[in-house]
Motif scaffolding. Structure first.
Motif, PDB file in Angstrom:
ATOM      1  N   GLY A   1       0.964  -1.100  -0.077  1.00 39.61           N
ATOM      2  CA  GLY A   1       0.107   0.095  -0.007  1.00 39.61           C
ATOM      3  C   GLY A   1       0.949   1.156   0.001  1.00 39.61           C
ATOM      4  N   ILE A   2       1.876   1.413  -0.797  1.00 39.34           N
ATOM      5  CA  ILE A   2       2.750   2.446  -0.787  1.00 39.34           C
ATOM      6  C   ILE A   2       2.826   2.961  -2.177  1.00 39.34           C
ATOM      7  CG2 ILE A   2       4.324   1.796   1.102  1.00 39.34           C
ATOM      8  CD1 ILE A   2       6.276   0.974  -0.630  1.00 39.34           C
ATOM      9  N   GLU A   3       3.491   3.984  -2.540  1.00 40.08           N
ATOM     10  CA  GLU A   3       3.451   4.581  -3.687  1.00 40.08           C
ATOM     11  C   GLU A   3       5.077   4.393  -4.403  1.00 40.08           C
ATOM     12  OE1 GLU A   3       2.568   8.727  -4.204  1.00 40.08           O
ATOM     13  OE2 GLU A   3       0.548   8.327  -3.483  1.00 40.08           O
ATOM     14  N   LEU A   4       5.202   3.768  -5.539  1.00 39.51           N
ATOM     15  CA  LEU A   4       6.412   3.689  -5.970  1.00 39.51           C
ATOM     16  C   LEU A   4       6.674   4.674  -7.203  1.00 39.51           C
ATOM     17  CD1 LEU A   4       8.850   1.725  -6.694  1.00 39.51           C
ATOM     18  CD2 LEU A   4       7.259   0.273  -8.142  1.00 39.51           C
ATOM     19  N   TYR A   5       8.040   5.169  -7.239  1.00 43.85           N
ATOM     20  CA  TYR A   5       8.480   6.097  -8.193  1.00 43.85           C
ATOM     21  C   TYR A   5       9.711   5.716  -8.580  1.00 43.85           C
ATOM     22  CZ  TYR A   5       4.776   8.990  -6.528  1.00 43.85           C
ATOM     23  OH  TYR A   5       3.660   9.315  -6.040  1.00 43.85           O
ATOM     24  N   VAL A   6       9.913   5.391  -9.963  1.00 41.48           N
ATOM     25  CA  VAL A   6      11.245   4.835 -10.405  1.00 41.48           C
ATOM     26  C   VAL A   6      11.124   5.233 -12.144  1.00 41.48           C
ATOM     27  CG1 VAL A   6      10.395   2.605 -10.744  1.00 41.48           C
ATOM     28  CG2 VAL A   6      12.660   2.836 -10.554  1.00 41.48           C
ATOM     29  N   SER A   7      12.322   5.550 -12.503  1.00 39.73           N
ATOM     30  CA  SER A   7      12.541   5.811 -14.110  1.00 39.73           C
ATOM     31  C   SER A   7      12.442   4.314 -14.789  1.00 39.73           C
ATOM     32  CB  SER A   7      13.860   6.511 -14.298  1.00 39.73           C
ATOM     33  OG  SER A   7      14.021   6.331 -15.648  1.00 39.73           O
ATOM     34  N   ALA A   8      11.645   4.437 -15.891  1.00 39.69           N
ATOM     35  CA  ALA A   8      11.293   3.197 -16.745  1.00 39.69           C
ATOM     36  C   ALA A   8      12.888   3.071 -17.316  1.00 39.69           C
ATOM     37  CB  ALA A   8      10.610   3.500 -17.916  1.00 39.69           C
ATOM     38  N   ARG A   9      13.611   4.288 -17.749  1.00 37.06           N
ATOM     39  CA  ARG A   9      14.994   3.975 -18.284  1.00 37.06           C
ATOM     40  C   ARG A   9      16.067   3.243 -17.100  1.00 37.06           C
ATOM     41  NH1 ARG A   9      18.707   8.566 -21.007  1.00 37.06           N
ATOM     42  NH2 ARG A   9      20.410   7.225 -21.631  1.00 37.06           N
ATOM     43  N   ASP A  10      15.602   3.533 -15.843  1.00 35.03           N
ATOM     44  CA  ASP A  10      16.543   2.860 -14.809  1.00 35.03           C
ATOM     45  C   ASP A  10      16.133   1.185 -14.674  1.00 35.03           C
ATOM     46  OD1 ASP A  10      18.143   4.920 -14.194  1.00 35.03           O
ATOM     47  OD2 ASP A  10      16.711   5.708 -12.660  1.00 35.03           O
TER      48      ASP A  10
ATOM     49  N   GLY B   1      22.501  -5.227  -5.778  1.00 32.69           N
ATOM     50  CA  GLY B   1      23.348  -5.780  -6.824  1.00 32.69           C
ATOM     51  C   GLY B   1      23.055  -5.145  -8.190  1.00 32.69           C
ATOM     52  N   THR B   2      21.975  -4.231  -7.944  1.00 31.46           N
ATOM     53  CA  THR B   2      21.487  -3.665  -9.562  1.00 31.46           C
ATOM     54  C   THR B   2      22.155  -2.160  -9.635  1.00 31.46           C
ATOM     55  OG1 THR B   2      19.522  -2.387  -8.441  1.00 31.46           O
ATOM     56  CG2 THR B   2      19.348  -4.731  -9.381  1.00 31.46           C
ATOM     57  N   GLY B   3      22.701  -1.585  -8.564  1.00 32.28           N
ATOM     58  CA  GLY B   3      23.214  -0.215  -8.676  1.00 32.28           C
ATOM     59  C   GLY B   3      22.100   0.838  -8.513  1.00 32.28           C
ATOM     60  N   LEU B   4      21.083   0.332  -8.098  1.00 31.19           N
ATOM     61  CA  LEU B   4      19.983   1.515  -7.926  1.00 31.19           C
ATOM     62  C   LEU B   4      20.022   1.449  -6.487  1.00 31.19           C
ATOM     63  CD1 LEU B   4      17.050   0.050 -10.067  1.00 31.19           C
ATOM     64  CD2 LEU B   4      18.603   1.720 -10.581  1.00 31.19           C
ATOM     65  N   VAL B   5      19.255   2.596  -5.879  1.00 31.65           N
ATOM     66  CA  VAL B   5      19.311   2.927  -4.592  1.00 31.65           C
ATOM     67  C   VAL B   5      17.747   3.454  -4.163  1.00 31.65           C
ATOM     68  CG1 VAL B   5      19.996   4.633  -2.735  1.00 31.65           C
ATOM     69  CG2 VAL B   5      21.530   3.742  -4.365  1.00 31.65           C
ATOM     70  N   ALA B   6      17.291   3.054  -3.205  1.00 35.88           N
ATOM     71  CA  ALA B   6      15.973   3.524  -2.774  1.00 35.88           C
ATOM     72  C   ALA B   6      15.987   4.581  -1.679  1.00 35.88           C
ATOM     73  CB  ALA B   6      15.356   2.217  -2.046  1.00 35.88           C
ATOM     74  N   ARG B   7      15.064   5.415  -1.720  1.00 37.99           N
ATOM     75  CA  ARG B   7      14.967   6.394  -0.610  1.00 37.99           C
ATOM     76  C   ARG B   7      13.403   6.500  -0.238  1.00 37.99           C
ATOM     77  NH1 ARG B   7      13.733  12.002  -1.194  1.00 37.99           N
ATOM     78  NH2 ARG B   7      14.214  11.862  -3.491  1.00 37.99           N
TER      79      ARG B   7
ATOM     80  N   VAL C   1       8.234   5.078  -2.055  1.00 37.66           N
ATOM     81  CA  VAL C   1       9.607   4.594  -2.119  1.00 37.66           C
ATOM     82  C   VAL C   1       9.996   5.187  -3.616  1.00 37.66           C
ATOM     83  CG1 VAL C   1       8.858   2.632  -2.949  1.00 37.66           C
ATOM     84  CG2 VAL C   1      11.267   3.004  -2.155  1.00 37.66           C
ATOM     85  N   ILE C   2      11.193   5.974  -3.462  1.00 36.51           N
ATOM     86  CA  ILE C   2      11.680   6.220  -4.815  1.00 36.51           C
ATOM     87  C   ILE C   2      13.196   5.971  -5.230  1.00 36.51           C
ATOM     88  CG2 ILE C   2      12.558   8.576  -5.882  1.00 36.51           C
ATOM     89  CD1 ILE C   2      11.208  10.116  -3.477  1.00 36.51           C
ATOM     90  N   ILE C   3      13.013   5.327  -6.223  1.00 34.91           N
ATOM     91  CA  ILE C   3      14.331   4.213  -6.609  1.00 34.91           C
ATOM     92  C   ILE C   3      14.802   5.006  -8.106  1.00 34.91           C
ATOM     93  CG2 ILE C   3      14.719   1.988  -7.555  1.00 34.91           C
ATOM     94  CD1 ILE C   3      12.490   0.803  -6.111  1.00 34.91           C
ATOM     95  N   ALA C   4      16.122   4.918  -8.122  1.00 37.06           N
ATOM     96  CA  ALA C   4      16.879   5.739  -9.007  1.00 37.06           C
ATOM     97  C   ALA C   4      18.270   5.376  -9.105  1.00 37.06           C
ATOM     98  CB  ALA C   4      16.696   7.150  -9.121  1.00 37.06           C
ATOM     99  N   GLY C   5      19.066   5.679 -10.021  1.00 36.47           N
ATOM    100  CA  GLY C   5      20.636   5.297 -10.022  1.00 36.47           C
ATOM    101  C   GLY C   5      21.013   6.274  -8.542  1.00 36.47           C
ATOM    102  N   ARG C   6      22.297   5.720  -8.191  1.00 31.72           N
ATOM    103  CA  ARG C   6      22.820   6.312  -6.957  1.00 31.72           C
ATOM    104  C   ARG C   6      22.753   7.917  -6.816  1.00 31.72           C
ATOM    105  NH1 ARG C   6      25.017   4.351  -2.745  1.00 31.72           N
ATOM    106  NH2 ARG C   6      25.044   2.283  -3.888  1.00 31.72           N
ATOM    107  N   SER C   7      23.260   8.447  -7.793  1.00 31.09           N
ATOM    108  CA  SER C   7      23.273  10.149  -7.720  1.00 31.09           C
ATOM    109  C   SER C   7      21.835  10.668  -7.776  1.00 31.09           C
ATOM    110  CB  SER C   7      24.068  10.570  -9.362  1.00 31.09           C
ATOM    111  OG  SER C   7      23.529  10.123 -10.272  1.00 31.09           O
ATOM    112  N   ALA C   8      20.857  10.266  -8.530  1.00 29.81           N
ATOM    113  CA  ALA C   8      19.565  10.843  -8.500  1.00 29.81           C
ATOM    114  C   ALA C   8      19.078  10.378  -7.193  1.00 29.81           C
ATOM    115  CB  ALA C   8      18.772  10.158  -9.458  1.00 29.81           C
ATOM    116  N   ALA C   9      19.092   9.356  -6.614  1.00 28.91           N
ATOM    117  CA  ALA C   9      18.403   8.921  -5.175  1.00 28.91           C
ATOM    118  C   ALA C   9      18.969   9.712  -4.193  1.00 28.91           C
ATOM    119  CB  ALA C   9      18.405   7.277  -5.336  1.00 28.91           C
ATOM    120  N   GLU C  10      20.156   9.804  -4.173  1.00 32.36           N
ATOM    121  CA  GLU C  10      20.731  10.805  -3.126  1.00 32.36           C
ATOM    122  C   GLU C  10      20.590  12.382  -3.290  1.00 32.36           C
ATOM    123  OE1 GLU C  10      24.806   9.453  -3.125  1.00 32.36           O
ATOM    124  OE2 GLU C  10      24.218   7.620  -2.206  1.00 32.36           O
TER     125      GLU C  10
END
Length: 845
Positions: A53-62, A87-93, A99-108
């Motif tokens: 029951g949470i919202e998920l945000y992530v780039s389709a390209r990622d 192990g994917t190189g993605l980071v969750a915030r 939850v926002i998932i992206a590449g490390r620089s974007a997620a931070e």
């Protein structure tokens, strides 16, 4: 908003839910049971987000090309998500309820803000908020509803009307040009405006037209391959072009599937007939850079005869109320990255079907002695390739094409006295070809985010052929088009402006040029205003249009000679008239103006309430301008359709252009000097229709212990519609009358369960109708049915489900008929199936 920020916002969210402070971080503490196979990473993340029951945000390209590991056990949603992306190189915030998932620089990046879920249908701009509600029907909803055919899904929706090109439509059931069953196809028909006025897409692409209509056969698509259906009940010709008057239906396929599943289903109507068998296979494989899915489906059902139903007594017992149908369907869908920024995808669809029905012309003599025997066959093929490319700077290119054919064959045998009096072969052929290319991306940044644009163009060609005893029809229609769409964000949540949580404007414009019609420009404007996070208000205005079908426009008219005394008073016995009736090549587009106002309210976790008011002013509808020629010469309403003392040369031109020349109904030789009037009753763009109403929906999902949940849903549609045949004529009521949609249709459901089992029940209600074909209207009472389904996993990978549809065997009301060949109930609103019991076994590997 920066390009990187917008890229992060462009995605797929789970259910949009507003969490109260006390539950905002519960998904990080509470353990749940997860049992997910290895699959596409995006699908796995969406499953976890929906269950938690949470919202998920992530780039389709990622997510492109990424596959998850399996996930089994009890854990928190945060632990599940962290495990999936390890192990994917993605980071969750993790933030409040999201939850926002992206590449490390974007997620931070600390100032990133969750934005809209991606809207697939009704816009060409990724991340554009929807100005009207989008109805979603998931694969899980379809299975809980006990539906194994997309035609059944369409007919269960409150906004949809069962009339049109659907199996089971009987004889003498309203408008013959709309309520026809040429080949057993099933179509969507929103608001009852007509199946040709609802645009249906497969993965965003048009597919081949079927029969004589500008519609696609949705029963050709195996349900097992469907991820979800998105429905935008709003005019959308500015986005998609012709036919999107009542709205757009987009059938979206599973993108990735790892494994193999097989299903078998048997069932039948308890009153007799309709014995169904269905067998299906679904297989798929995904890899780092792509995936492939294939689905095969075979189904067959026996006929329902009038003798099987007590309300069929006015027809011959051997007349079929629902035809016998068999169908093979194959669908293949795949995608492959051919570079770091380029992806090639394609969908292929094939269907072959056969339909058999019979109609008796007498109550006591069987159809093979005095009646009709009908066989229809259908073969559909289509392939739609798509190429997408990331161009940098958050710009994207998409090119797509389509080639498809639809062939209807068969025959109709007429029997008289036990002998075959006449065989009429039928052959309809459609070929569709389309090419399209478009770009989308940001123009410049405003404080609330990027101003984004989508633009492109393309060309389509429709070819139609029909064999006829009176002459073959072969026509082609070409058109080119260009479109543009703009998103203007005025305020965003990150600005924290009181009363303006979000405010955005959208605009679209489309130009279409046809080989057999004038150029058409259609605009559309939309506004989304969120005073607070939990309330969204939307407004949409636009123009839409529908082209006449090639059969409707070019199949030819009739010219008839008749005695004038039947059509007017005061004429001598020697006076004749000539009238022309039927299709006319001069007809053009039908046009509409659409307005929709909506509100979406999410006051608590898992609860969403939606309301929408709409109005459609539909003009230039193609219709015969004179409902009855009796006394037409004396009625000033039809003066513009009558030419008195017509010139002999003009009459000759009319007769030469007629399909069969002059048909003599006067009983005496044709003499132009005796013709006192020409009546032009050929179809034309003359009728006007108005539709208005309210759509309401509610969905509330309550998480229970373990993985179990309780979902309550309800949807209802109120409709008011009327028609004016030509200027100055009276307006007549449509909705709430026989062979037209009811004034109200509703569907409410309750689903309980989890991974191991589920129980679902649905109540369907339709308000009563007025049979106004006679001087004194007859009231047909309201109609309510109850459906019940149960599913259980009996061993690893195996599921057994039981469906009892129309559990209490509600029956249609019998109506008055003029002939034994007329169907004895309203088949556009009611089904002859009655109570249906079916069992399905599914095995997954």
């Amino acid at each position: 908003m920066s390009g990187k920020s917008q890229s992060l916002a462009a995605l797929m969210a789970g259910a949009a839910m507003a969490l109260t402070p006390g539950t905002a971080h519960a998904f990080q503490r509470e353990q749940q049971s997860f049992n997910l196979p290895r699959q596409d990473l995006g699908d796995a993340l969406r499953s976890v987000a929906a269950q938690a029951g949470i919202e998920l945000y992530v780039s389709a390209r990622d997510l492109e090309g990424r596959t998850s590991s399996s996930l089994v056990g009890r854990m928190t949603a945060r632990e599940a998500i962290d495990g999936l992306i390890r192990g994917t190189g993605l980071v969750a915030r993790y933030e409040k309820g999201a939850v926002i998932i992206a590449g490390r620089s974007a997620a931070e990046t600390p100032d990133e803000t969750p934005a809209e879920e991606i809207i697939v249908t009704g816009t060409r701009i990724v991340g554009a908020p929807a100005a009207v509600p989008v109805t979603r029907v998931s694969a899980e909803d379809i299975r809980n509803g006990g539906q194994t055919d997309l035609g059944e899904v369409a007919r269960s929706l409150p906004q949809n009307f069962g009339g049109g090109q659907n199996p089971g439509i009987g004889n003498s059931q309203g408008a013959p040009n709309e309520n026809a069953n040429a080949n057993g196809a099933s179509t969507f028909n929103l608001r009852g405006i007509g199946p040709n006025a609802t645009l249906t897409l497969l993965n965003g692409n048009r597919f081949a037209y079927t029969g004589v209509s500008s519609v696609i056969d949705v029963s050709a698509i195996p349900v097992s391959a469907v991820e979800r259906i998105e429905i935008v009940a709003d005019g959308a010709s500015a986005i998609y072009g012709a036919d999107a008057v009542a709205g757009v239906v987009n059938i979206l396929l599973k993108r990735d599937y790892d494994g193999l599943s097989a299903m078998a289903r048997v069932g039948g109507s308890t009153d007799g007939g309709n014995v169904q068998q269905q067998y299906g296979l679904l297989g798929g494989k995904s890899w780092a850079s792509g995936g492939l899915l294939a689905a095969y489906d075979y189904s067959r059902s026996t006929a329902i005869k009038a003798g099987d139903r007590d309300y069929g007594g006015a027809a011959n017992p051997e007349t079929t109320l629902f035809p016998a149908i068999s169908r093979h369907s194959l669908l293949v869908s795949g995608h492959q990255a051919i570079g770091p920024d380029i992806t090639l995808a394609a969908d292929l669809l094939y269907k072959k079907s056969r339909l058999r029905s019979a109609t008796g012309y007498s109550l006591t003599i069987t159809p093979d002695q005095f009646g009709l025997d009908n066989l229809s066959t259908s073969e559909i093929f289509g392939i739609a390739p798509t190429l997408t490319a990331e161009l940098g700077g958050d710009w994207r290119f998409k090119g797509s094409g389509f080639f498809g054919t639809d062939r209807t064959g068969g025959f109709t045998d007429l029997y008289f006295g036990g002998d075959l009096l006449q065989r009429t072969d039928k052959h309809f052929f459609n070929r569709n070809l389309a090419l399209e290319a478009g770009f989308q991306g940001p123009l410049f940044a405003l404080p609330a985010g990027d101003v984004r644009i989508a633009f492109g163009g393309g060309a389509r060609r429709n070819h139609f052929f029909a064999a006829s005893p009176t002459g073959d029809i072969e026509r082609r229609r070409d058109n080119i088009f260009a479109y543009g769409e703009l998103l203007l964000p005025l305020t965003s949540p990150s600005q924290d402006i009181a009363g303006l949580h979000r405010l955005s404007l959208t605009g679209a414009l489309r130009f279409e040029d046809y080989s057999d019609a004038e150029s058409i420009i259609t605009p559309k404007l939309g506004m989304v205003w969120e005073p607070v996070e939990m309330l969204r208000l939307g407004a949409s205005w636009g123009r839409s249009f529908k082209m006449p079908t090639l059969y409707q426009q070019y199949s030819g008219y009739s010219a008839v000679l008749a005695r004038a005394a039947r059509y007017g008073s005061g004429y001598p016995a020697s006076a004749d008239i000539v009238f022309a009736a039927g299709p006319d090549s001069r007809i053009g587009p039908e046009r509409s103006k659409n307005l929709t106002l909506s509100a979406q309210f999410t006051p608590a976790r898992g609860l969403e309430l939606t309301a929408a008011w709409y109005r459609i002013d539909y003009s230039d509808r193609v219709a015969p301008p004179i409902p009855s020629l009796l006394g037409v010469l004396d009625n000033p309403l039809y003066a513009g359709l009558v030419t008195l003392s017509p010139d002999a040369a003009d009459l000759a031109a009319i007769i030469d252009g007629a399909l069969l020349g002059l048909e003599n109904g006067a009983g005496r030789p044709y003499n132009p000097a005796n013709v006192v009037a020409f009546i032009d009753a050929r179809d034309r763009n003359i009728a006007r229709q108005r539709y208005s109403g309210i759509d309401l929906s509610m969905r509330y999902r309550i998480e229970l212990a373990g993985d179990e949940a309780l979902t309550v849903s309800a949807a209802g549609s109120f409709l008011k519609s009327r028609q004016q045949l030509l200027p100055g004529a009276d307006w007549t009521r449509l909705a709430g009358t026989l062979f037209h949609p009811a004034r109200f249709r509703g569907r409410a459901g309750l689903t309980y369960g989890g991974e191991r089992f589920s129980l679902a029940t649905f109540v369907n209600h339709m308000s009563g109708l007025d049979d106004n074909r006679q001087a004194t209207a007859v009231r047909i009472p309201a109609y309510t049915t109850v459906d019940l389904t149960a599913r259980a996993r009996v061993w690893k990978g195996s599921e057994v489900s039981l469906a009892a549809l129309n559990l209490f065997d509600a029956k249609p009301e019998a109506i008055s008929t003029a002939l034994p060949a007329d169907t004895s109930f309203d088949t556009t609103n009611y089904s002859a199936a009655g109570r249906f019991i079916g069992i399905t076994v599914r095995q997954e590997w």
